[in-house]
Design an enzyme around this catalytic site. Sequence first.
Site, PDB file in Angstrom:
ATOM      1  N   LYS A  73       0.830  -1.216   0.000  1.00  0.00           N
ATOM      2  CA  LYS A  73       0.000   0.000   0.000  1.00  0.00           C
ATOM      3  C   LYS A  73       0.856   1.254   0.000  1.00  0.00           C
ATOM      4  O   LYS A  73       0.526   2.245  -0.621  1.00  0.00           O
ATOM      5  CB  LYS A  73      -0.876   0.033   1.247  1.00  0.00           C
ATOM      6  CG  LYS A  73      -2.220  -0.562   1.051  1.00  0.00           C
ATOM      7  CD  LYS A  73      -3.262  -0.033   2.023  1.00  0.00           C
ATOM      8  CE  LYS A  73      -2.882  -0.004   3.476  1.00  0.00           C
ATOM      9  NZ  LYS A  73      -2.728  -1.273   4.152  1.00  0.00           N
ATOM     10  N   TYR A 121      12.516  -5.768  14.412  1.00  0.00           N
ATOM     11  CA  TYR A 121      11.844  -7.016  14.029  1.00  0.00           C
ATOM     12  C   TYR A 121      10.333  -6.815  13.934  1.00  0.00           C
ATOM     13  O   TYR A 121       9.641  -7.485  13.187  1.00  0.00           O
ATOM     14  CB  TYR A 121      12.137  -8.125  15.039  1.00  0.00           C
ATOM     15  CG  TYR A 121      13.565  -8.564  14.995  1.00  0.00           C
ATOM     16  CD1 TYR A 121      14.082  -9.172  13.847  1.00  0.00           C
ATOM     17  CD2 TYR A 121      14.408  -8.348  16.060  1.00  0.00           C
ATOM     18  CE1 TYR A 121      15.404  -9.558  13.776  1.00  0.00           C
ATOM     19  CE2 TYR A 121      15.736  -8.736  16.006  1.00  0.00           C
ATOM     20  CZ  TYR A 121      16.227  -9.337  14.863  1.00  0.00           C
ATOM     21  OH  TYR A 121      17.542  -9.713  14.794  1.00  0.00           O
ATOM     22  N   THR A 138     -11.848 -14.108  -7.220  1.00  0.00           N
ATOM     23  CA  THR A 138     -12.244 -12.741  -6.874  1.00  0.00           C
ATOM     24  C   THR A 138     -13.018 -12.664  -5.552  1.00  0.00           C
ATOM     25  O   THR A 138     -13.292 -11.581  -5.053  1.00  0.00           O
ATOM     26  CB  THR A 138     -13.149 -12.124  -7.975  1.00  0.00           C
ATOM     27  OG1 THR A 138     -14.357 -12.873  -8.024  1.00  0.00           O
ATOM     28  CG2 THR A 138     -12.463 -12.144  -9.325  1.00  0.00           C
ATOM     29  N   LYS A 163     -16.197  -9.186 -13.877  1.00  0.00           N
ATOM     30  CA  LYS A 163     -16.786  -9.812 -12.691  1.00  0.00           C
ATOM     31  C   LYS A 163     -16.511  -8.955 -11.440  1.00  0.00           C
ATOM     32  O   LYS A 163     -17.410  -8.689 -10.636  1.00  0.00           O
ATOM     33  CB  LYS A 163     -16.189 -11.205 -12.514  1.00  0.00           C
ATOM     34  CG  LYS A 163     -16.833 -11.999 -11.424  1.00  0.00           C
ATOM     35  CD  LYS A 163     -16.378 -13.436 -11.505  1.00  0.00           C
ATOM     36  CE  LYS A 163     -16.920 -14.220 -10.328  1.00  0.00           C
ATOM     37  NZ  LYS A 163     -16.284 -15.525 -10.236  1.00  0.00           N
ATOM     38  N   CYS A 199      25.739   7.113  11.287  1.00  0.00           N
ATOM     39  CA  CYS A 199      25.283   7.183  12.670  1.00  0.00           C
ATOM     40  C   CYS A 199      26.072   6.221  13.557  1.00  0.00           C
ATOM     41  O   CYS A 199      27.232   6.486  13.842  1.00  0.00           O
ATOM     42  CB  CYS A 199      23.777   6.993  12.744  1.00  0.00           C
ATOM     43  SG  CYS A 199      23.085   7.843  14.159  1.00  0.00           S
ATOM     44  N   GLN A 234      30.068   6.210  14.767  1.00  0.00           N
ATOM     45  CA  GLN A 234      30.556   6.031  16.143  1.00  0.00           C
ATOM     46  C   GLN A 234      31.530   4.860  16.203  1.00  0.00           C
ATOM     47  O   GLN A 234      32.571   4.934  16.859  1.00  0.00           O
ATOM     48  CB  GLN A 234      29.370   5.848  17.095  1.00  0.00           C
ATOM     49  CG  GLN A 234      28.450   7.075  17.107  1.00  0.00           C
ATOM     50  CD  GLN A 234      27.184   6.891  17.931  1.00  0.00           C
ATOM     51  OE1 GLN A 234      26.899   5.803  18.418  1.00  0.00           O
ATOM     52  NE2 GLN A 234      26.414   7.959  18.076  1.00  0.00           N
ATOM     53  N   HIS A 267      21.662  10.828   9.164  1.00  0.00           N
ATOM     54  CA  HIS A 267      21.131   9.781   8.277  1.00  0.00           C
ATOM     55  C   HIS A 267      20.871  10.333   6.877  1.00  0.00           C
ATOM     56  O   HIS A 267      19.733  10.695   6.556  1.00  0.00           O
ATOM     57  CB  HIS A 267      19.827   9.220   8.851  1.00  0.00           C
ATOM     58  CG  HIS A 267      20.022   8.375  10.067  1.00  0.00           C
ATOM     59  ND1 HIS A 267      20.371   7.047  10.002  1.00  0.00           N
ATOM     60  CD2 HIS A 267      19.965   8.681  11.379  1.00  0.00           C
ATOM     61  CE1 HIS A 267      20.489   6.549  11.223  1.00  0.00           C
ATOM     62  NE2 HIS A 267      20.253   7.529  12.078  1.00  0.00           N
ATOM     63  N   GLU A 287      20.592   8.795   4.199  1.00  0.00           N
ATOM     64  CA  GLU A 287      19.755   7.909   3.370  1.00  0.00           C
ATOM     65  C   GLU A 287      18.304   8.381   3.292  1.00  0.00           C
ATOM     66  O   GLU A 287      17.601   8.068   2.338  1.00  0.00           O
ATOM     67  CB  GLU A 287      19.828   6.463   3.892  1.00  0.00           C
ATOM     68  CG  GLU A 287      19.139   6.170   5.228  1.00  0.00           C
ATOM     69  CD  GLU A 287      20.016   6.443   6.448  1.00  0.00           C
ATOM     70  OE1 GLU A 287      20.963   7.245   6.328  1.00  0.00           O
ATOM     71  OE2 GLU A 287      19.732   5.878   7.521  1.00  0.00           O
TER      72      GLU A 287
HETATM   73  N1  GLN Z   1      22.961   4.072  19.216  1.00  0.00           N
HETATM   74  C1  GLN Z   1      23.589   5.269  18.747  1.00  0.00           C
HETATM   75  C2  GLN Z   1      23.068   6.507  19.475  1.00  0.00           C
HETATM   76  O1  GLN Z   1      22.051   6.488  20.080  1.00  0.00           O
HETATM   77  C3  GLN Z   1      23.428   5.419  17.248  1.00  0.00           C
HETATM   78  C4  GLN Z   1      22.030   5.618  16.801  1.00  0.00           C
HETATM   79  C5  GLN Z   1      21.822   5.385  15.334  1.00  0.00           C
HETATM   80  O2  GLN Z   1      22.644   4.786  14.646  1.00  0.00           O
HETATM   81  N2  GLN Z   1      20.697   5.817  14.808  1.00  0.00           N
HETATM   82  O3  GLN Z   1      23.651   7.534  19.457  1.00  0.00           O
END
Ligand code: GLN
Length: 537
Positions: A17, A54, A188, A223, A383, A387, A509, A511
């Site tokens: 959707k 998950y 259907t 139909k 992110c 780190q 981020h 992306e």
């Molecule tokens: N766990 C890390 C933090 O809280 C990175 C978080 C993440 O990658 N979105 O800063």
Amino acid sequence: MAKHIFVTGGVVSSLGKGLTSGAIGLLLESRGLRVAIQKFDPYINVDPGTMSPYQHGEVYVTDDGAETDLDLGHYERFTQARSCRDSNYTAGQIYKSVIDKERRGEYLGRTIQVVPHITNEIKDAVRRMAKPGVDVVITEIGGTVGDIEGLPFLEAIRQFGNEVGRQNVLFIHLTLIPYLRVNQEIKTKPTQHSVGKLRELGILPDILICRTEKPLGEDVREKIALFCNVERRAVIEEIDLAESSTIYELPLVLVREGLDALLIERLALKGDGPGLDEWKRMLRALQHPEREVSIAVVGKYIHLNSAYESIYEALTHGGVANNARVIKRKIEAESLEGADAAAVFAGVDGILVPGGFGMRGIEGKIRAIRHARERGVPFFGICLGMQCATIEFARNVCALESANSSEFNADTPHPVVCMMDEQRRVVNLGGTMRLGAQECRLAPKSLARAAYGCDEVSERHRHRYEFNNAYRAQFEAKGLRFSGLSPDGKLVEIVELRDHPWFVAVQFHPEFKSRPVAAHPLFRAFIAAALARKGVR
Ligand code: GLN
């Protein structure tokens, strides 16, 4: 006044959707209309921010810092509409808002009920999307018709249709037409039942989009039209895309079925626009790439595709911008612990470590990063990936043994990643991270500056921990460059390596801002670096 399209789903969940709603948005934009897209999720969580990947897959973050459903990622990739806090409401949020009002005495002592108080709150949420300049608001109702928890949403959109006038509203029902292999028959009946259920609730769908494995055939279409009370041309076939094809073909499938023209006609809109030329150019590049590049994604939820949805899409976009097919090698971070990294990454042209939370898999990610740093393999950290890159650098270059993030070891002697003071006081888990778009200044002559082509950018955040400034000078002296900082200079946003072909790690981020027709600059540059590496391998 904005027109409204409501998209419901029938028979089974996971019919796509979100993708279909995004594709409908693109079709309207191709006709020159401005759209806004929104999703209602009937679950009780206030937002998906605290849910396990998950349960929910990726948590998509908007510019204004809302933690939302990943379908909003599809909307932003397919259309130019930018999502915001109003683009995603859960039942939990709606109820919470009503209950908060009740506690404040705003209902003046009345009995609070699902109808009209909850349904009014839902209708207000729809109206908030109809900002000036928006021609069509598309609202997707999560879940499947027949779910108990979806009922208030369906009742609200029924009322909404009456209030704004039927000529201003379209109800689109996405449904499954199963194929029974044994007797080779298309069935259907489930769709008839699902539409029947909607009609019981007072909603008469105008258009049925039929997910099907086999072409429907004229008799089946007739139909469905007859039994479901829609026009014959409002039975739209959405045939399963071949395994080799891409989700970005979906808009063209719907155009072939005449959906764009039907939408324009039924909503009485003017329909001349830029068309789909740009989109088709992108598809050609995507389907006929000149070359290939192999990128390893080292993550913790790697067997769950939807956990890194936007990352995988952004890699594909980076490929389109470089005329290359991106082959994604998905590597479970834990499997790297104790493994021979050189063997695992043989034939890989670039390594990406995405975001994440929690301890599991950290050492494997650090191992992957060490391999990338030492072997000159293009590396992109996002992110948590950033780190981990600083932890790896601390341990293996700065000789700060057992350096860590205080997220994983509160007693580490070298907390190179730690919580900022204001974050330490936070007790709530939901919605309390550094969230949403923030500015970042780029250093001259850096890889980041070269990729973006400008001095300041705005990117979306979702994290609690930051690079610990106490270590800046020491890292800098050893060759790590802080190429992106917050405008006040206090927060590290981007690090890169001086003596490496392309090693860039970001605290935000990127992306979430990549589109197939406009790849994110860092993904474009990362894929270009991986292609260059492949050339010399
Ligand atoms: N766990 C890390 C933090 O809280 C990175 C978080 C993440 O990658 N979105 O800063």
